[in-house]
Design a protein around this motif. Structure first.
Motif, PDB file in Angstrom:
ATOM      1  N   VAL A  12       7.385 -11.972   8.581  1.00 28.60           N
ATOM      2  CA  VAL A  12       7.747 -12.891   7.505  1.00 28.60           C
ATOM      3  C   VAL A  12       8.321 -12.035   6.390  1.00 28.60           C
ATOM      4  O   VAL A  12       7.794 -10.964   6.084  1.00 28.60           O
ATOM      5  CB  VAL A  12       6.491 -13.649   6.984  1.00 28.60           C
ATOM      6  CG1 VAL A  12       6.824 -14.452   5.752  1.00 28.60           C
ATOM      7  CG2 VAL A  12       5.911 -14.526   8.059  1.00 28.60           C
ATOM      8  N   TYR A  13       9.410 -12.496   5.784  1.00 28.73           N
ATOM      9  CA  TYR A  13       9.998 -11.784   4.648  1.00 28.73           C
ATOM     10  C   TYR A  13       9.685 -12.528   3.357  1.00 28.73           C
ATOM     11  O   TYR A  13       9.722 -13.752   3.313  1.00 28.73           O
ATOM     12  CB  TYR A  13      11.516 -11.680   4.799  1.00 28.73           C
ATOM     13  CG  TYR A  13      11.951 -10.582   5.736  1.00 28.73           C
ATOM     14  CD1 TYR A  13      12.263  -9.324   5.229  1.00 28.73           C
ATOM     15  CD2 TYR A  13      12.020 -10.779   7.098  1.00 28.73           C
ATOM     16  CE1 TYR A  13      12.651  -8.295   6.072  1.00 28.73           C
ATOM     17  CE2 TYR A  13      12.402  -9.762   7.953  1.00 28.73           C
ATOM     18  CZ  TYR A  13      12.715  -8.528   7.430  1.00 28.73           C
ATOM     19  OH  TYR A  13      13.085  -7.505   8.261  1.00 28.73           O
ATOM     20  N   ILE A  14       9.402 -11.769   2.318  1.00 26.88           N
ATOM     21  CA  ILE A  14       9.260 -12.304   0.965  1.00 26.88           C
ATOM     22  C   ILE A  14      10.399 -11.688   0.181  1.00 26.88           C
ATOM     23  O   ILE A  14      10.446 -10.462  -0.010  1.00 26.88           O
ATOM     24  CB  ILE A  14       7.890 -11.940   0.355  1.00 26.88           C
ATOM     25  CG1 ILE A  14       6.773 -12.538   1.205  1.00 26.88           C
ATOM     26  CG2 ILE A  14       7.809 -12.430  -1.090  1.00 26.88           C
ATOM     27  CD1 ILE A  14       5.387 -12.147   0.772  1.00 26.88           C
ATOM     28  N   GLY A  15      11.324 -12.521  -0.247  1.00 20.63           N
ATOM     29  CA  GLY A  15      12.532 -11.983  -0.863  1.00 20.63           C
ATOM     30  C   GLY A  15      13.322 -11.223   0.200  1.00 20.63           C
ATOM     31  O   GLY A  15      13.230 -11.498   1.396  1.00 20.63           O
ATOM     32  N   GLU A  16      14.085 -10.239  -0.245  1.00 18.91           N
ATOM     33  CA  GLU A  16      14.904  -9.464   0.686  1.00 18.91           C
ATOM     34  C   GLU A  16      14.267  -8.147   1.083  1.00 18.91           C
ATOM     35  O   GLU A  16      14.682  -7.537   2.057  1.00 18.91           O
ATOM     36  CB  GLU A  16      16.271  -9.191   0.058  1.00 18.91           C
ATOM     37  CG  GLU A  16      17.091 -10.445  -0.156  1.00 18.91           C
ATOM     38  CD  GLU A  16      18.433 -10.151  -0.784  1.00 18.91           C
ATOM     39  OE1 GLU A  16      18.803  -8.960  -0.927  1.00 18.91           O
ATOM     40  OE2 GLU A  16      19.118 -11.115  -1.136  1.00 18.91           O
ATOM     41  N   ASP A  17      13.255  -7.706   0.333  1.00 15.62           N
ATOM     42  CA  ASP A  17      12.771  -6.345   0.565  1.00 15.62           C
ATOM     43  C   ASP A  17      11.277  -6.208   0.856  1.00 15.62           C
ATOM     44  O   ASP A  17      10.740  -5.116   0.864  1.00 15.62           O
ATOM     45  CB  ASP A  17      13.159  -5.450  -0.603  1.00 15.62           C
ATOM     46  CG  ASP A  17      12.724  -6.015  -1.943  1.00 15.62           C
ATOM     47  OD1 ASP A  17      12.120  -7.091  -1.975  1.00 15.62           O
ATOM     48  OD2 ASP A  17      13.004  -5.363  -2.954  1.00 15.62           O
ATOM     49  N   ARG A  19       8.495  -7.136   3.803  1.00  9.88           N
ATOM     50  CA  ARG A  19       8.308  -7.658   5.163  1.00  9.88           C
ATOM     51  C   ARG A  19       6.840  -7.523   5.558  1.00  9.88           C
ATOM     52  O   ARG A  19       6.234  -6.463   5.402  1.00  9.88           O
ATOM     53  CB  ARG A  19       9.173  -6.879   6.151  1.00  9.88           C
ATOM     54  CG  ARG A  19       9.046  -7.418   7.570  1.00  9.88           C
ATOM     55  CD  ARG A  19      10.123  -6.871   8.451  1.00  9.88           C
ATOM     56  NE  ARG A  19       9.590  -5.723   9.195  1.00  9.88           N
ATOM     57  CZ  ARG A  19      10.249  -5.095  10.144  1.00  9.88           C
ATOM     58  NH1 ARG A  19      11.489  -5.424  10.419  1.00  9.88           N
ATOM     59  NH2 ARG A  19       9.693  -4.101  10.776  1.00  9.88           N
ATOM     60  N   ILE A  20       6.274  -8.605   6.080  1.00  9.84           N
ATOM     61  CA  ILE A  20       4.893  -8.624   6.560  1.00  9.84           C
ATOM     62  C   ILE A  20       4.946  -8.916   8.052  1.00  9.84           C
ATOM     63  O   ILE A  20       5.515  -9.922   8.475  1.00  9.84           O
ATOM     64  CB  ILE A  20       4.058  -9.680   5.817  1.00  9.84           C
ATOM     65  CG1 ILE A  20       4.081  -9.381   4.314  1.00  9.84           C
ATOM     66  CG2 ILE A  20       2.635  -9.731   6.348  1.00  9.84           C
ATOM     67  CD1 ILE A  20       3.456 -10.434   3.457  1.00  9.84           C
ATOM     68  N   THR A  21       4.346  -8.018   8.850  1.00  9.99           N
ATOM     69  CA  THR A  21       4.395  -8.120  10.308  1.00  9.99           C
ATOM     70  C   THR A  21       2.985  -8.176  10.878  1.00  9.99           C
ATOM     71  O   THR A  21       2.107  -7.439  10.426  1.00  9.99           O
ATOM     72  CB  THR A  21       5.128  -6.885  10.904  1.00  9.99           C
ATOM     73  OG1 THR A  21       6.418  -6.787  10.303  1.00  9.99           O
ATOM     74  CG2 THR A  21       5.278  -6.997  12.406  1.00  9.99           C
ATOM     75  N   GLY A  33       1.042  -5.448   8.884  1.00  6.32           N
ATOM     76  CA  GLY A  33       1.794  -4.320   8.354  1.00  6.32           C
ATOM     77  C   GLY A  33       2.654  -4.843   7.222  1.00  6.32           C
ATOM     78  O   GLY A  33       3.301  -5.890   7.369  1.00  6.32           O
ATOM     79  N   ILE A  34       2.650  -4.139   6.096  1.00  8.59           N
ATOM     80  CA  ILE A  34       3.409  -4.588   4.931  1.00  8.59           C
ATOM     81  C   ILE A  34       4.397  -3.503   4.558  1.00  8.59           C
ATOM     82  O   ILE A  34       4.009  -2.367   4.290  1.00  8.59           O
ATOM     83  CB  ILE A  34       2.470  -4.897   3.743  1.00  8.59           C
ATOM     84  CG1 ILE A  34       1.470  -5.972   4.154  1.00  8.59           C
ATOM     85  CG2 ILE A  34       3.272  -5.324   2.518  1.00  8.59           C
ATOM     86  CD1 ILE A  34       0.350  -6.185   3.170  1.00  8.59           C
ATOM     87  N   GLU A  35       5.667  -3.859   4.539  1.00  7.68           N
ATOM     88  CA  GLU A  35       6.714  -2.951   4.093  1.00  7.68           C
ATOM     89  C   GLU A  35       7.244  -3.496   2.778  1.00  7.68           C
ATOM     90  O   GLU A  35       7.738  -4.630   2.727  1.00  7.68           O
ATOM     91  CB  GLU A  35       7.850  -2.873   5.119  1.00  7.68           C
ATOM     92  CG  GLU A  35       7.411  -2.284   6.451  1.00  7.68           C
ATOM     93  CD  GLU A  35       8.522  -2.340   7.473  1.00  7.68           C
ATOM     94  OE1 GLU A  35       9.596  -1.757   7.204  1.00  7.68           O
ATOM     95  OE2 GLU A  35       8.317  -2.969   8.513  1.00  7.68           O
ATOM     96  N   ALA A  36       7.126  -2.701   1.715  1.00  9.29           N
ATOM     97  CA  ALA A  36       7.555  -3.128   0.393  1.00  9.29           C
ATOM     98  C   ALA A  36       8.026  -1.909  -0.382  1.00  9.29           C
ATOM     99  O   ALA A  36       7.591  -0.783  -0.097  1.00  9.29           O
ATOM    100  CB  ALA A  36       6.402  -3.809  -0.348  1.00  9.29           C
ATOM    101  N   PRO A  41       3.202  -3.252  -6.175  1.00  9.75           N
ATOM    102  CA  PRO A  41       1.812  -2.985  -5.816  1.00  9.75           C
ATOM    103  C   PRO A  41       1.341  -3.978  -4.753  1.00  9.75           C
ATOM    104  O   PRO A  41       1.673  -5.161  -4.794  1.00  9.75           O
ATOM    105  CB  PRO A  41       1.042  -3.169  -7.123  1.00  9.75           C
ATOM    106  CG  PRO A  41       1.918  -3.992  -7.989  1.00  9.75           C
ATOM    107  CD  PRO A  41       3.334  -3.770  -7.537  1.00  9.75           C
ATOM    108  N   VAL A  42       0.583  -3.484  -3.783  1.00 10.37           N
ATOM    109  CA  VAL A  42       0.006  -4.322  -2.735  1.00 10.37           C
ATOM    110  C   VAL A  42      -1.494  -4.063  -2.742  1.00 10.37           C
ATOM    111  O   VAL A  42      -1.932  -2.923  -2.619  1.00 10.37           O
ATOM    112  CB  VAL A  42       0.610  -3.974  -1.349  1.00 10.37           C
ATOM    113  CG1 VAL A  42      -0.042  -4.814  -0.263  1.00 10.37           C
ATOM    114  CG2 VAL A  42       2.123  -4.172  -1.357  1.00 10.37           C
ATOM    115  N   TYR A  43      -2.290  -5.135  -2.930  1.00 12.22           N
ATOM    116  CA  TYR A  43      -3.740  -5.011  -3.019  1.00 12.22           C
ATOM    117  C   TYR A  43      -4.402  -5.927  -2.003  1.00 12.22           C
ATOM    118  O   TYR A  43      -3.913  -7.009  -1.718  1.00 12.22           O
ATOM    119  CB  TYR A  43      -4.258  -5.452  -4.400  1.00 12.22           C
ATOM    120  CG  TYR A  43      -3.712  -4.697  -5.558  1.00 12.22           C
ATOM    121  CD1 TYR A  43      -4.192  -3.439  -5.887  1.00 12.22           C
ATOM    122  CD2 TYR A  43      -2.719  -5.246  -6.369  1.00 12.22           C
ATOM    123  CE1 TYR A  43      -3.704  -2.745  -6.971  1.00 12.22           C
ATOM    124  CE2 TYR A  43      -2.224  -4.553  -7.460  1.00 12.22           C
ATOM    125  CZ  TYR A  43      -2.717  -3.311  -7.751  1.00 12.22           C
ATOM    126  OH  TYR A  43      -2.233  -2.623  -8.825  1.00 12.22           O
TER     127      TYR A  43
END
Length: 74
Positions: A12-17, A19-21, A33-36, A41-43
């Protein structure tokens, strides 16, 4: 709240940059997996910083001579 169904390996993408897999499914637990970007910040929920309205109230200020009203008993 948006609720989505994803299978193993789907994203799933949030915005363009961001990605949550779904990277693993084991019983009733999933691993994400979170790519940001580094500046986002990711908590985990339990580690979120407290919002000002959730913080413990400050204790009242200690009485000092400047804050004390004069005694008016006669």
């Amino acid at each position: 709240m948006l609720v989505l169904s994803r299978k193993l390996g789907e994203s799933v993408y949030i915005g363009e940059d961001i990605r949550i897999t779904v990277v693993e499914i084991r019983g009733n637990q999933i691993r994400l997996g979170i790519e940001a970007p580094r500046n986002v910040p990711v908590y985990r929920q339990e580690l979120l910083p407290l919002k000002p309205e959730e913080e413990a109230p400050e204790p009242p200020p200690a009485e000092s001579p400047q804050n004390k009203l004069p005694d008016t008993h006669v």
